[in-house]
Design a protein around this motif. Structure first.
Motif, PDB file in Angstrom:
ATOM      1  N   HIS A 149     -50.794  17.936  25.380  1.00 56.51           N
ATOM      2  CA  HIS A 149     -50.427  18.881  26.441  1.00 56.51           C
ATOM      3  C   HIS A 149     -48.931  19.130  26.443  1.00 56.51           C
ATOM      4  CE1 HIS A 149     -54.156  16.867  27.065  1.00 56.51           C
ATOM      5  NE2 HIS A 149     -54.587  17.943  27.678  1.00 56.51           N
ATOM      6  N   ASN A 150     -48.192  18.103  26.068  1.00 61.77           N
ATOM      7  CA  ASN A 150     -46.759  18.257  25.923  1.00 61.77           C
ATOM      8  C   ASN A 150     -46.483  19.252  24.792  1.00 61.77           C
ATOM      9  OD1 ASN A 150     -44.061  17.248  24.592  1.00 61.77           O
ATOM     10  ND2 ASN A 150     -44.025  16.602  26.734  1.00 61.77           N
ATOM     11  N   ALA A 151     -47.249  19.145  23.709  1.00 59.39           N
ATOM     12  CA  ALA A 151     -47.105  20.082  22.583  1.00 59.39           C
ATOM     13  C   ALA A 151     -47.421  21.506  23.053  1.00 59.39           C
ATOM     14  CB  ALA A 151     -48.050  19.680  21.448  1.00 59.39           C
ATOM     15  N   ILE A 152     -48.521  21.654  23.793  1.00 61.10           N
ATOM     16  CA  ILE A 152     -48.923  22.992  24.253  1.00 61.10           C
ATOM     17  C   ILE A 152     -47.868  23.560  25.211  1.00 61.10           C
ATOM     18  CG2 ILE A 152     -50.641  24.193  25.696  1.00 61.10           C
ATOM     19  CD1 ILE A 152     -52.754  22.425  24.283  1.00 61.10           C
ATOM     20  N   HIS A 153     -47.326  22.710  26.075  1.00 59.57           N
ATOM     21  CA  HIS A 153     -46.245  23.140  26.979  1.00 59.57           C
ATOM     22  C   HIS A 153     -45.112  23.753  26.161  1.00 59.57           C
ATOM     23  CE1 HIS A 153     -43.001  22.611  30.016  1.00 59.57           C
ATOM     24  NE2 HIS A 153     -43.991  22.737  30.886  1.00 59.57           N
ATOM     25  N   GLN A 154     -44.807  23.145  25.011  1.00 60.80           N
ATOM     26  CA  GLN A 154     -43.738  23.663  24.146  1.00 60.80           C
ATOM     27  C   GLN A 154     -44.182  24.946  23.437  1.00 60.80           C
ATOM     28  OE1 GLN A 154     -41.504  20.704  21.927  1.00 60.80           O
ATOM     29  NE2 GLN A 154     -42.597  19.046  22.963  1.00 60.80           N
ATOM     30  N   CYS A 155     -45.420  24.946  22.925  1.00 55.18           N
ATOM     31  CA  CYS A 155     -45.904  26.120  22.161  1.00 55.18           C
ATOM     32  C   CYS A 155     -46.057  27.350  23.057  1.00 55.18           C
ATOM     33  CB  CYS A 155     -47.249  25.813  21.505  1.00 55.18           C
ATOM     34  SG  CYS A 155     -47.180  24.463  20.320  1.00 55.18           S
ATOM     35  N   LEU A 156     -46.302  27.132  24.332  1.00 59.38           N
ATOM     36  CA  LEU A 156     -46.494  28.262  25.261  1.00 59.38           C
ATOM     37  C   LEU A 156     -45.195  29.030  25.498  1.00 59.38           C
ATOM     38  CD1 LEU A 156     -49.006  26.789  27.868  1.00 59.38           C
ATOM     39  CD2 LEU A 156     -49.417  28.664  26.264  1.00 59.38           C
ATOM     40  N   LYS A 157     -44.084  28.454  25.078  1.00 61.08           N
ATOM     41  CA  LYS A 157     -42.803  29.161  25.238  1.00 61.08           C
ATOM     42  C   LYS A 157     -42.706  30.334  24.262  1.00 61.08           C
ATOM     43  CE  LYS A 157     -41.459  26.104  28.210  1.00 61.08           C
ATOM     44  NZ  LYS A 157     -42.581  26.320  29.125  1.00 61.08           N
ATOM     45  N   ALA A 158     -43.639  30.419  23.310  1.00 60.91           N
ATOM     46  CA  ALA A 158     -43.555  31.471  22.289  1.00 60.91           C
ATOM     47  C   ALA A 158     -44.214  32.782  22.718  1.00 60.91           C
ATOM     48  CB  ALA A 158     -44.196  30.974  20.994  1.00 60.91           C
ATOM     49  N   GLY A 159     -44.849  32.809  23.880  1.00 61.78           N
ATOM     50  CA  GLY A 159     -45.501  34.053  24.297  1.00 61.78           C
ATOM     51  C   GLY A 159     -45.838  34.013  25.777  1.00 61.78           C
ATOM     52  N   ARG A 160     -46.469  35.091  26.251  1.00 63.69           N
ATOM     53  CA  ARG A 160     -46.848  35.138  27.666  1.00 63.69           C
ATOM     54  C   ARG A 160     -48.257  34.585  27.840  1.00 63.69           C
ATOM     55  NH1 ARG A 160     -45.639  41.026  27.976  1.00 63.69           N
ATOM     56  NH2 ARG A 160     -47.896  41.084  28.254  1.00 63.69           N
ATOM     57  N   TYR A 161     -48.565  34.210  29.077  1.00 65.04           N
ATOM     58  CA  TYR A 161     -49.891  33.646  29.383  1.00 65.04           C
ATOM     59  C   TYR A 161     -51.013  34.600  28.939  1.00 65.04           C
ATOM     60  CZ  TYR A 161     -53.881  32.163  32.200  1.00 65.04           C
ATOM     61  OH  TYR A 161     -55.128  31.788  32.603  1.00 65.04           O
TER      62      TYR A 161
END
Ligand code: NAD
Ligand code: MG
Length: 384
Positions: A149-161
């Motif tokens: 989830h920490n990884a996903i938190h970081q990967c989500l910075k690359a685009g919008r929800y």
């Protein structure tokens, strides 16, 4: 000003790693409160080393020992009863108690902290909606410590929800990757605790072997990232180099990679939104390394489809899933349930308990206690 940190479960695997990160960054963080379950010897060492303002132990038999120690030692730490620990004001609460015992302190802390660094995934599984709505009301930010989830938190910075297509959680596969149900019939506790890539507490290590850990993480991801279950996939990635991925609607897949050391996500959760130097966590990118991905074997590892089913089902089913699993894992660790009976045991409890969904934290805690008591009685009846 140093940030004040409270740690629930300071003597565990995540708790000690958290203190290591704080030790490396003492000019920026101070320990306000540490609470342990019953490991008083390690707690004493932590008090001597970190001089928290408050220290606590959940096991009441150990309380007098802790009080005596605090009186006789030269430290300035004050004793605090475990039930009062969530009310100690702080900047960052690290929720690192294992299992359902983590829910109450995690939840009650929300009105006394600014950031929840969440390792205790069981809280999200049993009270995800309530935790999310309370965090919104209290303006508390959740930063996941669980590595996926920490990884996903970081990967989500690359685009919008609304540009996200799928979340892809990676799983190491645990020590039994590639095995069949018959191969697993006589596995021992030692076999199950022999995790190939991560060093963790015993409950999560057994959960990794049954794939229930991934199942709990699917539910955790649903609540943390507001993602439908059909858009949360699991891929077995035995090297555990990619900690998880986000697939965007344009076909781009963004992943986060790194060493298998929980200090990395803890460091991120403490420093976010900044990134700070952490030379000791560097992944060695020299030379060649491989990344492989496989579909999880849902027939052999039935806990994973069970978790998806409960995720899409009722809150009651998730509380039963979580409590029955916890009791089954303890039963396995104590030689009372065989490895292959764990999912059967949980299914049996799911068939037996069907309440009206709880709404308040008190109702959730009461149902969770009831499930655990029934499950313990079942294990002790010896029918499993
Ligand atoms: P652990 O068993 O190593 O440590 C658990 C901690 O909780 C200890 O400090 C223990 O004293 C305390 N504790 C146990 N029972 C308690 C109780 N009834 N009341 C109060 N305190 C109690 O566990 P861990 O591996 O550090 O895992 C902690 C949490 O973090 C779990 O929810 C786990 O799923 C999650 N997590 C762990 C890892 C990891 O690498 N260890 C990774 C991701 C998520
Ligand atoms: Mg994880």
């Amino acid at each position: 000003m140093k940030k004040k940190v409270n740690i629930f479960g300071s003597t565990g695997s995540i708790g000690t790693s958290s203190l290591n990160v704080i030790e490396e960054n003492q000019e920026l963080f101070s320990v306000e409160m540490i609470a342990a379950g019953s490991n008083i010897e390690l707690l004493k060492k932590q008090i001597n080393q970190f001089s928290p303002v408050f220290a606590s132990i959940q096991n009441q038999e150990m309380e007098p020992l802790l009080k005596d120690f605090l009186k006789s030692s030269s430290c300035s730490t004050s004793f605090i009863p475990f039930s009062e620990t969530p009310y100690v004001d702080n900047d960052i609460t690290i929720s690192a108690i294992v299992g359902s015992a983590g829910l109450e302190p995690t939840f009650r802390s929300l009105s006394h902290t600014r950031r929840l660094a969440l390792a205790n995934k069981e809280s999200m599984v049993t009270a995800g909606d309530l935790i999310n709505s309370t965090c919104k009301e209290q303006d508390v930010e959740i930063i996941p410590v669980d590595s996926e989830h920490n990884a996903i938190h970081q990967c989500l910075k690359a685009g919008r929800y609304d540009e996200v297509h799928n979340l892809i959680l990676t799983a190491s596969g645990g020590p039994f990757f590639g095995k069949s149900t018959s191969d697993l019939e006589f596995v021992t506790v030692e076999d199950a605790l022999n995790h190939p890539t991560w060093s963790m507490g015993s409950k999560i290590t057994v959960d990794s072997a049954t794939l229930m850990n991934k199942g709990l993480e699917v539910i955790e991801a649903h609540y943390l990232f507001d993602m439908p279950y059909d858009n949360i996939q699991v891929k077995v990635h035995p090297q555990s180099i990619i900690h998880s991925m986000v697939e965007y609607i344009d076909g781009s897949i963004i992943s986060q990679m790194g060493v298998t050391d929980m200090k990395l996500p803890i460091h991120y959760a403490l420093f976010f939104p900044k990134r700070m130097h952490a030379p000791s966590y560097m992944f060695d990118t020299k030379g060649s390394f491989e990344l492989s991905f496989h579909e999880p074997d849902m027939d052999t590892f039935k806990c994973l489809p069970l978790a998806y089913q409960c995720g899409k089902g009722s809150l009651t089913s998730r509380i039963v899933l979580n409590g029955a699993n916890e009791v089954a894992v303890n039963g396995f660790l104590n030689g009372k349930i065989s490895f292959n009976r764990v999912p059967e045991f949980i299914e049996n409890m799911l068939d037996r308990i069907d309440n009206k969904d709880p709404e308040t934290i008190e109702e959730i805690l009461a149902l969770s206690d009831e499930v655990m008591a029934k499950a313990i009685a079942e294990v002790n009846s010896g029918t499993f």
